[in-house]
Write a protein that holds these residues in place. Structure first.
Motif, PDB file in Angstrom:
ATOM      1  N   GLU A 171       0.847  -1.205   0.000  1.00 39.16           N
ATOM      2  CA  GLU A 171       0.000   0.000   0.000  1.00 39.16           C
ATOM      3  C   GLU A 171       0.879   1.250   0.000  1.00 39.16           C
ATOM      4  OE1 GLU A 171      -2.445   0.923   3.405  1.00 39.16           O
ATOM      5  OE2 GLU A 171      -4.122   1.538   2.130  1.00 39.16           O
ATOM      6  N   ASP A 226      -9.699  -2.650   6.002  1.00 41.60           N
ATOM      7  CA  ASP A 226     -10.676  -3.120   5.005  1.00 41.60           C
ATOM      8  C   ASP A 226     -11.462  -4.308   5.563  1.00 41.60           C
ATOM      9  OD1 ASP A 226      -9.324  -1.963   2.053  1.00 41.60           O
ATOM     10  OD2 ASP A 226      -8.104  -1.997   3.854  1.00 41.60           O
ATOM     11  N   ASP A 245      -3.295   2.429  -3.744  1.00 41.34           N
ATOM     12  CA  ASP A 245      -4.085   1.836  -2.656  1.00 41.34           C
ATOM     13  C   ASP A 245      -4.264   0.334  -2.903  1.00 41.34           C
ATOM     14  OD1 ASP A 245      -5.517   1.482  -0.407  1.00 41.34           O
ATOM     15  OD2 ASP A 245      -7.163   2.832  -0.947  1.00 41.34           O
ATOM     16  N   ASP A 255      -4.028  -2.532  -1.131  1.00 39.10           N
ATOM     17  CA  ASP A 255      -4.829  -3.469  -0.314  1.00 39.10           C
ATOM     18  C   ASP A 255      -6.312  -3.299  -0.613  1.00 39.10           C
ATOM     19  OD1 ASP A 255      -4.956  -0.968   1.025  1.00 39.10           O
ATOM     20  OD2 ASP A 255      -5.332  -1.924   2.960  1.00 39.10           O
ATOM     21  N   THR A 256      -6.718  -2.055  -0.797  1.00 37.79           N
ATOM     22  CA  THR A 256      -8.147  -1.777  -0.964  1.00 37.79           C
ATOM     23  C   THR A 256      -8.614  -2.124  -2.380  1.00 37.79           C
ATOM     24  OG1 THR A 256      -7.929  -0.104   0.706  1.00 37.79           O
ATOM     25  CG2 THR A 256      -9.866   0.054  -0.705  1.00 37.79           C
TER      26      THR A 256
HETATM   27 MG    MG Z   1      -6.019   0.801   1.427  1.00 39.97          MG
END
Ligand code: MG
Ligand code: F2R
Ligand code: MG
Ligand code: MG
Length: 356
Positions: free
Chosen positions: A25, A57, A303, A305-306
């Motif tokens: 990230e 998340d 971003d 991970d998201t």
């Molecule tokens: Mg994230």
């Protein structure tokens, strides 16, 4: 494929995107060769590797799932209490920098008005971060038989933390994408039609919301972005899918985005899912399309991970549990918990009383 397999796939896909994307990230881009090694090592049964923890998340997805299950539908105050309790129990799960103030406001008011603290964010403008979209998959599962309820609950659960139009509309789009994936047979997927259906739905939703004027998000140039932002981004997704190969990274970054804002991450996650139906240059994945999707999402950087969690939730709902590599899952924290949320959502969704 059973609906239970798709529910489990969606919860596991979201978890895996979060856990495997977390270490990257904020990186500008992540080389596909580096990721080929990363995935190869993770898949090697002889390698002993550090455990991959989940982040905000998944922490927030858990609260959405358990609140919907225990209340047999949406209960704003209960969900707000769960978000707050989860945050103060483990505040170092990598939450967005502003959302802390919402949890403080909710705790200090004992969640009396669960929407009020979010309305105060950013001088009353509300947050347009992707925090409401990243946790919305359980809503799509719970309301898999009722699109109107899915849209309403996706909107209202967002407004507990994200009252900006772009924040809650992003969650609605992600919810609709997971629902569409749940109801599409793998052999029937037409990536352009999948995108067109989402464009039509978002046009209608954005038209209804058009009287809500929002401030410029800063880097937007495609006026009138404030009335059809998501539909326009999805048009870009469609144009990318119609090319023989994905466009250069700068074009994906510039026209879709890999940002912490919902507008610049939800359409990107949908693109990752759809683009990974075909082989992608430089990505080795043993022909596993689910792994390709997670790999591609992380390779975009930003971003990670998201975007990987959101595209993983869609891909998992589409492919089902059977396509998610066990060799990768064993590195992720809380797999058993994610499976139990999926199982309980599946049971609860059959006799739920929906409506927000
Ligand atoms: Mg994230
Ligand atoms: N926060 C992160 N990553 C940062 C690094 C964390 C680090 N690893 C650590 O452990 O500390 N990731 C998580 O945040 C994103 C979800 O954020 P959320 O829930 O939407 O939070 P917030 O604070 O509401 O919004 C995020 C940022 O967006 C900008 N922003 C939002 N609305 C705005 C507005 N109206 N005007 C101006 N800016 C606005 C701000 O920069 C916010 O801080 C996910 O990536 C999750 O993984
Ligand atoms: Mg996170
Ligand atoms: Mg994180």
């Amino acid at each position: 494929m059973t609906m239970l397999s798709r529910f489990r796939g969606s919860m596991l896909g979201s978890l895996m995107g979060d856990c495997l994307g977390g270490p990257f990230e904020g990186d500008a881009v992540v080389s596909r060769t580096h990721l080929n090694n990363y995935f190869q090592q993770l898949r090697d049964p002889k390698k002993r590797l550090p455990f991959k923890p989940y982040t905000d998340d998944t922490a927030m997805t858990k609260s959405v799932a358990l609140s919907l299950i225990d209340n047999k539908g949406y209960n704003a105050q209960d969900m707000a209490k769960r978000f707050t309790k989860e945050y103060f129990a483990e505040p170092k799960r990598g939450y967005g920098s502003a959302v802390h103030d919402v949890f403080m406001g909710l705790r200090n008011s004992n969640c009396e008005d669960p929407y009020r603290p979010a309305q105060r964010q950013f001088q009353g403008m509300g947050s347009y971060g992707n925090g409401a979209a990243m946790r919305v998959a359980p809503v799509a599962l719970m309301a898999h038989n009722d699109e109107a309820a899915a849209i309403e609950i996706a909107t209202m659960q967002s407004k507990i933390t994200h009252s900006h139009k772009l924040g809650y509309q992003g969650a609605v789009l992600q919810c609709l994408a997971v629902r569409a994936a749940l109801h599409t047979q793998p052999d029937d997927l037409n990536v352009v039609k999948f995108t067109d259906d989402l464009i039509a739905k978002m046009r209608e939703i954005e038209k209804k919301d058009a009287d809500t004027v929002v401030e410029d998000v800063g880097e937007e140039s495609d006026a009138p972005w404030n009335t059809t932002s998501y539909a326009r981004r999805l048009e870009t997704v469609k144009s990318f899918l119609q090319k023989p190969e994905p466009p250069p990274m700068e074009e994906i970054h510039g026209l879709l985005g890999v940002h912490v804002s919902a507008l610049k991450s939800v359409p990107t996650a949908i693109y990752c899912f759809l683009a990974s139906q075909k082989s992608l240059p430089g990505i080795e994945c043993n022909n596993n399309k689910f792994q390709r999707c997670i790999h591609f999402a992380i390779s975009l950087g930003g971003d990670t991970d998201t975007i990987a969690a959101m595209s993983g939730a869609i891909a998992g709902a589409f492919f089902g549990e059977e396509h998610i590599p066990q060799e990768l899952l064993r590195h992720c924290e809380a797999v058993k918990n994610a499976l139990s949320w999926a199982d309980k959502l599946c049971e609860a969704s059959s006799n739920a009383k929906l409506g927000a």
